[in-house]
Design an enzyme around this catalytic site. Structure first.
Site, PDB file in Angstrom:
ATOM      1  N   LYS A 147     -17.905 -17.098   2.516  1.00 54.51           N
ATOM      2  CA  LYS A 147     -18.717 -16.849   2.502  1.00 54.51           C
ATOM      3  C   LYS A 147     -19.824 -16.544   1.408  1.00 54.51           C
ATOM      4  O   LYS A 147     -19.259 -15.179   0.991  1.00 54.51           O
ATOM      5  CB  LYS A 147     -19.100 -16.148   4.115  1.00 54.51           C
ATOM      6  CG  LYS A 147     -18.512 -16.973   5.231  1.00 54.51           C
ATOM      7  CD  LYS A 147     -19.216 -15.916   6.291  1.00 54.51           C
ATOM      8  CE  LYS A 147     -19.731 -16.713   7.494  1.00 54.51           C
ATOM      9  NZ  LYS A 147     -19.651 -15.803   8.659  1.00 54.51           N
ATOM     10  N   ARG A 191       1.011  -1.122   0.224  1.00 51.67           N
ATOM     11  CA  ARG A 191       0.209   0.002  -0.029  1.00 51.67           C
ATOM     12  C   ARG A 191       0.808   1.309   0.254  1.00 51.67           C
ATOM     13  O   ARG A 191       0.565   1.976  -0.685  1.00 51.67           O
ATOM     14  CB  ARG A 191      -0.547   0.223   1.192  1.00 51.67           C
ATOM     15  CG  ARG A 191      -1.832  -1.305   1.116  1.00 51.67           C
ATOM     16  CD  ARG A 191      -2.851  -0.751   1.986  1.00 51.67           C
ATOM     17  NE  ARG A 191      -4.291  -1.558   1.967  1.00 51.67           N
ATOM     18  CZ  ARG A 191      -5.311  -2.090   2.643  1.00 51.67           C
ATOM     19  NH1 ARG A 191      -5.392  -1.904   4.199  1.00 51.67           N
ATOM     20  NH2 ARG A 191      -6.658  -2.460   2.292  1.00 51.67           N
ATOM     21  N   GLY A 235     -12.250  -4.664   1.521  1.00 50.39           N
ATOM     22  CA  GLY A 235     -14.293  -3.963   1.578  1.00 50.39           C
ATOM     23  C   GLY A 235     -14.433  -2.732   0.514  1.00 50.39           C
ATOM     24  O   GLY A 235     -15.800  -3.023  -0.142  1.00 50.39           O
ATOM     25  N   GLY A 275      -8.791  -9.202  -0.037  1.00 44.44           N
ATOM     26  CA  GLY A 275      -7.652  -9.315   1.206  1.00 44.44           C
ATOM     27  C   GLY A 275      -7.056 -10.745   0.302  1.00 44.44           C
ATOM     28  O   GLY A 275      -5.713 -10.317   0.170  1.00 44.44           O
TER      29      GLY A 275
HETATM   30  P1  ADP Z   1     -11.215 -12.277   0.020  1.00 45.24           P
HETATM   31  O1  ADP Z   1     -10.481 -11.077   1.052  1.00 45.24           O
HETATM   32  O2  ADP Z   1     -10.329 -12.200  -1.183  1.00 45.24           O
HETATM   33  O3  ADP Z   1     -12.237 -11.587  -0.187  1.00 45.24           O
HETATM   34  P2  ADP Z   1     -12.639 -14.061   0.867  1.00 45.24           P
HETATM   35  O4  ADP Z   1     -12.364 -13.405   3.040  1.00 45.24           O
HETATM   36  O5  ADP Z   1     -14.115 -14.175   0.729  1.00 45.24           O
HETATM   37  O6  ADP Z   1     -11.870 -13.632  -0.018  1.00 45.24           O
HETATM   38  O7  ADP Z   1     -12.094 -15.805   1.022  1.00 45.24           O
HETATM   39  C1  ADP Z   1     -11.043 -16.219   1.702  1.00 45.24           C
HETATM   40  C2  ADP Z   1     -11.732 -17.357   2.484  1.00 45.24           C
HETATM   41  O8  ADP Z   1     -12.457 -18.406   2.130  1.00 45.24           O
HETATM   42  C3  ADP Z   1      -9.688 -17.657   2.734  1.00 45.24           C
HETATM   43  O9  ADP Z   1      -9.779 -17.922   3.659  1.00 45.24           O
HETATM   44  C4  ADP Z   1      -9.957 -19.647   2.774  1.00 45.24           C
HETATM   45  O10 ADP Z   1      -9.729 -20.663   3.078  1.00 45.24           O
HETATM   46  C5  ADP Z   1     -11.526 -19.562   2.590  1.00 45.24           C
HETATM   47  N1  ADP Z   1     -12.161 -20.253   1.657  1.00 45.24           N
HETATM   48  C6  ADP Z   1     -11.769 -20.655   0.317  1.00 45.24           C
HETATM   49  N2  ADP Z   1     -12.341 -21.511   0.185  1.00 45.24           N
HETATM   50  C7  ADP Z   1     -13.307 -22.345   1.431  1.00 45.24           C
HETATM   51  C8  ADP Z   1     -13.939 -23.796   0.996  1.00 45.24           C
HETATM   52  N3  ADP Z   1     -14.143 -24.991   0.065  1.00 45.24           N
HETATM   53  N4  ADP Z   1     -14.041 -24.050   2.544  1.00 45.24           N
HETATM   54  C9  ADP Z   1     -13.871 -23.063   3.375  1.00 45.24           C
HETATM   55  N5  ADP Z   1     -13.035 -22.339   3.331  1.00 45.24           N
HETATM   56  C10 ADP Z   1     -12.727 -22.179   2.301  1.00 45.24           C
HETATM   57 MG    MG Z   2     -10.638 -11.883   2.781  1.00 44.40          MG
END
Ligand code: ADP
Ligand code: MG
Length: 392
Positions: A199, A38, A374, A351
């Site tokens: 999620k 950053r 976010g 992230g």
């Molecule tokens: P970002 O920060 O890039 O937006 P998220 O926070 O939505 O991504 O999701 C990241 C998390 O999703 C990671 O910690 C990863 O372990 C989890 N994840 C991905 N696939 C699975 C899965 N099949 N089961 C459980 N957790 C998962």
């Molecule tokens: Mg995340």
């Protein structure tokens, strides 16, 4: 219309004080910045201003000190990194307002750079206190918003202050908005969105908004299991958000009605015991005692093919539990496919996704990595972001 950084540079900035809101909210361990992504991202803005002889005063937050001084959350380690990266001395104060700040700003020479203390040490910041904004504004001639990671907040240094000074976006903010607007409004087609993560509840609004603009939507990660459950497929013990099954069903209906291509993984890495990678198997359909932790090899190849035939690809959200090496292949393979994509503009946000791209060692092969987690998601949901709308 938002006033851009190019608009600001048309002014004569020699000797002018420019307050720049940056996002230097970086991870710090034992007094050292451990990831300076950053800081690097705002160097262009700072250098363009010092090149024109402006006196640059930087405002940032760090973590969530909650409106009081927290010694471990001072910006001093950031100052050291910034100084090294800029190759010029940077002054840093232990306050962000008050007589010491006033005095230091009055003593600045043209092209000097001064970093104020963590703005969230003041409870007025998150309260968007107008007097606080006015005090900050009284030190400067212009305000520049370059903290893309903070523009979804309506705080004094992201919102209020822009009402008190001529306000412009910084180079980084302009770049972020150019890429993300391109995804939503005028992508080179086909546009593919790859969305994963844990999620589906946190991504539904993004999915629905992107569905309007994408040609192909690829889903992965845990959220897939809520959709598969909605299709009455076996999901074993995978992460499923049961309260979202109805929403998932109507999402699938919407995809069909719009005639968009939706790709759900056709195979999975499945385990019977999450903490024992030795129980992992590659399967097309899960058994009741299995949990899906990553996409399988057929899905990896298919997604690679989709990436290769796209002109724009946006990626958010890991496709598996990439923190566990045995469950990381899907995520890292997709990172490499994006890095090797010859004809696609590649944009990554989020992230954990950025962490994955960095771990895969391919960060500099992406066209754009969004610095706002976010904020980039809220932007892609189609929401108006206070820190941006206030610039218009
Ligand atoms: P970002 O920060 O890039 O937006 P998220 O926070 O939505 O991504 O999701 C990241 C998390 O999703 C990671 O910690 C990863 O372990 C989890 N994840 C991905 N696939 C699975 C899965 N099949 N089961 C459980 N957790 C998962
Ligand atoms: Mg995340």
């Amino acid at each position: 219309m938002r006033k851009s950084f190019t608009d600001l540079l048309k002014h004569s900035l020699q000797g002018k004080v420019v307050l720049v809101r940056v996002d230097f909210n970086t991870p710090i361990k034992d007094g050292q910045v451990t990831d300076n992504t950053r800081i690097k991202a705002s160097l262009g803005t700072i250098q363009a201003l010092t090149n024109q002889g402006a006196k640059v005063v930087l405002i940032s937050h760090l973590n969530r000190p909650g409106g009081k001084v927290v010694e471990a959350q001072r910006l001093t380690p950031v100052k050291n990194d910034l100084q090294d990266l800029l190759g010029r001395p940077v002054m840093k104060l232990d306050e962000a307002i008050g007589p010491a700040v006033e005095k230091a700003i009055q003593a600045l020479n043209d092209s000097d750079v001064l970093l104020l203390e963590n703005i969230r040490f003041y409870r007025e910041e998150e309260a968007n206190d107008l007097d606080f904004s006015k005090t900050l504004a009284s030190y400067a001639d212009y305000f520049v918003q370059d903290a893309f990671g903070a523009v979804h907040r309506q705080h004094a240094s992201t919102f209020g202050i822009a009402q008190c000074l001529p306000a412009f976006s910084g180079q980084l903010l302009d770049k972020e908005l150019n890429y993300l607007t391109q995804v939503l409004r005028s992508p080179d087609r086909p546009l593919t969105a790859i969305i994963g993560g844990s999620k589906i509840s946190s991504k539904f609004s993004v999915l629905e908004n992107l569905l309007q603009t994408v040609d192909v939507m690829v889903l992965g990660g845990a959220m897939v299991y809520t959709l598969l459950k909605a299709k009455n497929e076996e999901v074993g013990t995978s992460l499923v958000e049961l309260d979202l099954i109805d929403k998932a069903t109507s999402f699938l209906d919407k995809v069909a009605a719009l005639g968009k291509t939706l790709y759900l993984p056709e195979d999975h890495i499945a385990v019977t015991n999450f903490s024992d990678p030795n129980t992992a198997q590659t399967v097309d359909v899960l058994s009741p005692n299995q949990m899906g932790v990553d996409i399988g090899p057929k899905s990896i190849s298919h997604i690679q093919m989709l990436i290769e035939s796209s002109k724009t690809v946006f990626w958010n959200g890991p496709l598996g539990v990439f923190e566990t090496p045995e469950y990381s292949k899907g995520t890292f393979s997709v990172a490499h496919s994006l890095a090797n994509a010859t004809q696609a503009t590649t944009i990554v946000g989020g992230g954990d996704s950025i962490a994955a791209v960095n771990q895969a060692g391919v960060a500099d092969q992406m066209n754009h990595i969004s610095t706002g987690g976010g904020a980039s998601l809220e932007f892609l949901e189609g929401k108006s972001l206070p820190g941006i709308s206030v610039l218009s």
